[in-house]
Design a protein around this motif. Structure first.
Motif, PDB file in Angstrom:
ATOM      1  N   GLY A  68      -4.460  10.161  -1.405  1.00 21.54           N
ATOM      2  CA  GLY A  68      -5.118   8.946  -0.967  1.00 21.54           C
ATOM      3  C   GLY A  68      -4.171   7.759  -1.098  1.00 21.54           C
ATOM      4  O   GLY A  68      -2.962   7.927  -1.255  1.00 21.54           O
ATOM      5  N   GLU A  69      -4.723   6.571  -1.052  1.00 24.28           N
ATOM      6  CA  GLU A  69      -3.912   5.356  -1.053  1.00 24.28           C
ATOM      7  C   GLU A  69      -4.188   4.497  -2.277  1.00 24.28           C
ATOM      8  O   GLU A  69      -5.330   4.352  -2.704  1.00 24.28           O
ATOM      9  CB  GLU A  69      -4.201   4.547   0.221  1.00 24.28           C
ATOM     10  CG  GLU A  69      -3.328   3.319   0.400  1.00 24.28           C
ATOM     11  CD  GLU A  69      -3.565   2.633   1.732  1.00 24.28           C
ATOM     12  OE1 GLU A  69      -2.874   2.942   2.715  1.00 24.28           O
ATOM     13  OE2 GLU A  69      -4.495   1.782   1.787  1.00 24.28           O
ATOM     14  N   ALA A 126       0.847  -1.195   0.000  1.00 26.10           N
ATOM     15  CA  ALA A 126       0.000   0.000   0.000  1.00 26.10           C
ATOM     16  C   ALA A 126       0.877   1.238   0.000  1.00 26.10           C
ATOM     17  O   ALA A 126       1.815   1.348   0.791  1.00 26.10           O
ATOM     18  CB  ALA A 126      -0.909   0.006   1.220  1.00 26.10           C
ATOM     19  N   LYS A 140       0.680   5.197   0.534  1.00 23.27           N
ATOM     20  CA  LYS A 140      -0.096   6.330   1.015  1.00 23.27           C
ATOM     21  C   LYS A 140       0.431   7.595   0.342  1.00 23.27           C
ATOM     22  O   LYS A 140       1.640   7.839   0.337  1.00 23.27           O
ATOM     23  CB  LYS A 140       0.029   6.448   2.530  1.00 23.27           C
ATOM     24  CG  LYS A 140      -0.785   7.571   3.145  1.00 23.27           C
ATOM     25  CD  LYS A 140      -0.589   7.605   4.661  1.00 23.27           C
ATOM     26  CE  LYS A 140      -1.372   8.736   5.289  1.00 23.27           C
ATOM     27  NZ  LYS A 140      -1.141   8.798   6.765  1.00 23.27           N
ATOM     28  N   THR A 141      -0.456   8.393  -0.231  1.00 23.03           N
ATOM     29  CA  THR A 141      -0.048   9.582  -0.965  1.00 23.03           C
ATOM     30  C   THR A 141      -0.839  10.802  -0.499  1.00 23.03           C
ATOM     31  O   THR A 141      -1.773  10.692   0.290  1.00 23.03           O
ATOM     32  CB  THR A 141      -0.267   9.407  -2.482  1.00 23.03           C
ATOM     33  OG1 THR A 141      -1.641   9.695  -2.813  1.00 23.03           O
ATOM     34  CG2 THR A 141       0.070   8.000  -2.952  1.00 23.03           C
ATOM     35  N   THR A 142      -0.476  11.951  -1.024  1.00 22.55           N
ATOM     36  CA  THR A 142      -1.207  13.179  -0.715  1.00 22.55           C
ATOM     37  C   THR A 142      -2.602  13.187  -1.325  1.00 22.55           C
ATOM     38  O   THR A 142      -3.396  14.091  -1.031  1.00 22.55           O
ATOM     39  CB  THR A 142      -0.413  14.399  -1.212  1.00 22.55           C
ATOM     40  OG1 THR A 142       0.072  14.147  -2.542  1.00 22.55           O
ATOM     41  CG2 THR A 142       0.765  14.703  -0.309  1.00 22.55           C
ATOM     42  N   SER A 154       4.294   7.329   2.259  1.00 22.96           N
ATOM     43  CA  SER A 154       4.863   6.110   2.839  1.00 22.96           C
ATOM     44  C   SER A 154       4.405   4.915   2.024  1.00 22.96           C
ATOM     45  O   SER A 154       3.459   5.008   1.231  1.00 22.96           O
ATOM     46  CB  SER A 154       4.433   5.944   4.306  1.00 22.96           C
ATOM     47  OG  SER A 154       3.024   5.797   4.391  1.00 22.96           O
TER      48      SER A 154
END
Length: 210
Positions: free
Chosen positions: A45-46, A39, A41-43, A205
């Motif tokens: 969403g995921e 997974a 995680k971004t600015t 992350s």
């Protein structure tokens, strides 16, 4: 009391901004499982990807090593071409870049087609895959057979299985312009690069899903 609250808050801030350290060299011997999910995680969403070692043993091992050691933390998404590719994979930490970038992996044959959502390592010359990934934002059959610097094609390692809309929402204002000058990202870091290209999205992350 108020003074001490600020002192404690300041200490907390500094403790949590310690630069990431390079991993032990033993990380390079870690092998990935036959398949695994991760997974990101971004600015925006995921999104979740699935990697397949049979597609690219060396490539998937490297991806597993990078994720396991926390490499994809606060990475700028520096190339966003909505009808082509999204690219990232330069660490915020210079120590991590100095450790990983010279440790390139061998080229491998292209066994899968570059369809929308398929992920591969970016490369330049022969045996130059290291840390940068790109995700196909459309079917890109030319990447199956394109010869660049004497190497044929880009070897897929996995695909996005959930959250493609997250990548589709990344800031595409600059297209591939940031990628052309990515050397400054390696040299000066995120803050400097964002002055050149404000508003870039980030990979915050990545983690292996158990």
């Amino acid at each position: 009391m108020g003074k001490w609250i600020w002192v404690i808050a300041g200490l907390f801030f500094w403790l949590h901004r310690v630069p990431a350290q390079a991993p032990d060299v033993s990380i390079l011997t870690v092998k990935a499982p036959a398949t695994f999910k991760a997974a990101f995680k971004t600015t925006r969403g995921e999104f979740i990807m699935e990697a397949y070692r049979k597609w690219s043993p060396a490539g998937v091992d490297r991806l597993y090593q990078l994720i396991s050691s926390g490499y994809f933390t606060n990475n700028l998404v520096f190339r966003v071409e909505p009808k082509y590719v999204v690219q990232f994979g330069v660490a915020e930490s210079r120590a991590l870049n100095r450790f990983w970038d010279p440790k390139r992996i061998q080229d491998e044959p292209v066994q899968q087609k570059h369809r929308k959502g398929v992920i591969a390592f970016a490369r330049d010359v022969k045996n130059s895959r290291s840390t940068q990934l790109f995700v196909n934002m459309a079917d890109n059959p030319k990447l199956d057979t394109m010869v660049r610097n004497g190497v044929k094609g880009f070897t897929p390692i996995g695909k996005v299985i959930k959250g493609m809309q997250v990548l589709e929402n990344f800031n595409g204002k600059y297209g591939k312009k940031p990628a052309v000058v990515q050397d400054t990202l390696y040299k000066y870091g995120n803050a400097y690069f964002e002055k050149l290209f404000p508003g870039l999205d980030r990979i915050l992350s990545a983690r292996i899903l158990r």
